[in-house]
Enzyme design. Structure first.
Site, mmCIF file in Angstrom:
data_model
loop_
_atom_site.group_PDB
_atom_site.id
_atom_site.type_symbol
_atom_site.label_atom_id
_atom_site.label_comp_id
_atom_site.label_asym_id
_atom_site.label_seq_id
_atom_site.Cartn_x
_atom_site.Cartn_y
_atom_site.Cartn_z
ATOM 1 N N LYS A 87 -124.255 51.937 -128.831
ATOM 2 C CA LYS A 87 -122.809 51.804 -128.631
ATOM 3 C C LYS A 87 -122.375 52.482 -127.333
ATOM 4 O O LYS A 87 -121.414 52.087 -126.693
ATOM 5 C CB LYS A 87 -122.062 52.390 -129.830
ATOM 6 C CG LYS A 87 -122.146 51.503 -131.051
ATOM 7 C CD LYS A 87 -121.343 50.241 -130.822
ATOM 8 C CE LYS A 87 -121.657 49.144 -131.792
ATOM 9 N NZ LYS A 87 -120.932 47.893 -131.496
ATOM 10 N N TYR A 117 -127.896 53.631 -133.295
ATOM 11 C CA TYR A 117 -126.528 53.098 -133.274
ATOM 12 C C TYR A 117 -125.710 53.796 -132.180
ATOM 13 O O TYR A 117 -125.024 53.146 -131.384
ATOM 14 C CB TYR A 117 -125.885 53.284 -134.649
ATOM 15 C CG TYR A 117 -124.492 52.711 -134.750
ATOM 16 C CD1 TYR A 117 -124.291 51.331 -134.826
ATOM 17 C CD2 TYR A 117 -123.377 53.542 -134.758
ATOM 18 C CE1 TYR A 117 -123.010 50.800 -134.909
ATOM 19 C CE2 TYR A 117 -122.096 53.018 -134.845
ATOM 20 C CZ TYR A 117 -121.917 51.653 -134.925
ATOM 21 O OH TYR A 117 -120.646 51.132 -135.008
#
Ligand code: NAD
Length: 254
Positions: free
Chosen positions: A169, A165
């Protein structure tokens, strides 16, 4: 330019992930400002789209252009994350983080942002206007604070906020800067919006640990993501491109 800098009257917007927790608030916020909004989401009623599937996206973009016109706004909010109560295999130690999870998260969060930018951005550039907002996270700007999940480890579990993640991002910052400079002369602005944790019935121990680390002393309310999106989507931000708007309750300030 409208006399109301924040007006989106007459504008067409596409919101990926618009059926999600934040997406629903963003859609409602854009509509309240006058925009007509198309939701691109696996869970959407009208435009059911997998953001990693170019052909599906092309069809959906064609449909939107036919039905509503060329979008003025694109908000990329579709993403995969592992919540604080995620199953064990997703949130174990880095050393055994599953390769398949890494690939899937990177595909949805990075390719699934790139493709809508490519397809919708091209249409916007041909019209000479547009605003793209890529939604990132403090966990993409900074490492997660693994101490926040100590309550789970105390309970005997192994729990780490997963790496994919954060990596995915993080990639959005330079996708944004690349596209912002690429399309600057075509009138398409591209910005990243960095958010921190939004309250969503997370475990009490997590919320308490998070609030203690957070300068504002609480998680965000879902409605608080709307203002920054409307700012970036509207003429209020007409000289803002390639930027990272950090709406994180002060998380990154110390
Ligand atoms: N919720 C938070 O605390 C928080 C904090 C920082 C950043 N963000 C970011 O905000 C955005 C929205 O987060 P959220 O909390 O609303 O997430 P969510 O899980 O509630 O919603 C995500 C949406 O994306 C959709 N989606 C997932 N994979 C897809 C795919 N392949 N194709 C199309 N749609 C797909 C899901 O169906 C879902 O509706 C994400 O980019 C997230 O990283 C959220």
């Amino acid at each position: 330019m409208s006399s109301d800098l924040f007006s989106l009257a007459g504008r067409v917007a596409v919101v990926t992930g618009g059926a999600g927790q934040l997406g629903r608030a963003i859609v409602a916020g854009l509509e309240e400002r006058g925009a007509e909004v198309a939701v691109f989401d696996l869970a959407a009623d009208r435009y059911r789209v997998d953001v990693t599937d170019r052909a599906e996206l092309e069809n959906a973009v064609d449909e939107v252009v036919r039905e509503l016109g060329v979008p003025h706004v694109l908000v990329n909010a579709a993403a995969l994350d592992s919540p604080p109560d995620a199953p064990a295999e997703e949130v174990g130690p880095l050393e055994s983080y599953p390769e398949a999870s890494f690939d899937e998260v990177m595909s949805v969060n990075v390719k699934g942002t790139f493709l809508p930018c490519q397809l919708v951005g091209a249409r916007m550039a041909a019209e000479g206007r547009g605003s793209i907002v890529n939604v990132s996270s403090v966990y993409g700007m900074l490492s997660p604070v693994q101490d926040l999940y100590e309550f789970r480890r105390r309970g005997g579990e192994e729990f780490f906020k997963p790496v994919a993640y954060s990596v995915s991002k993080s990639a959005l910052y330079n996708l944004t800067r690349y596209l912002a400079t690429y399309w600057a002369k075509s009138g398409v602005r591209v910005n990243t919006l960095t958010l921190a944790g939004v309250a969503n019935d997370q475990p009490r121990e997590f919320v308490e640990a998070y609030a203690e680390r957070m300068p504002l002393g609480r998680m965000a309310d879902v409605g608080e993501v709307v203002g920054p999106v409307v700012f970036l989507a509207s003429d209020a931000s007409s000289y803002v491109t390639g930027a990272n708007l950090v709406a994180d309750g002060g998380w990154s300030a110390w």
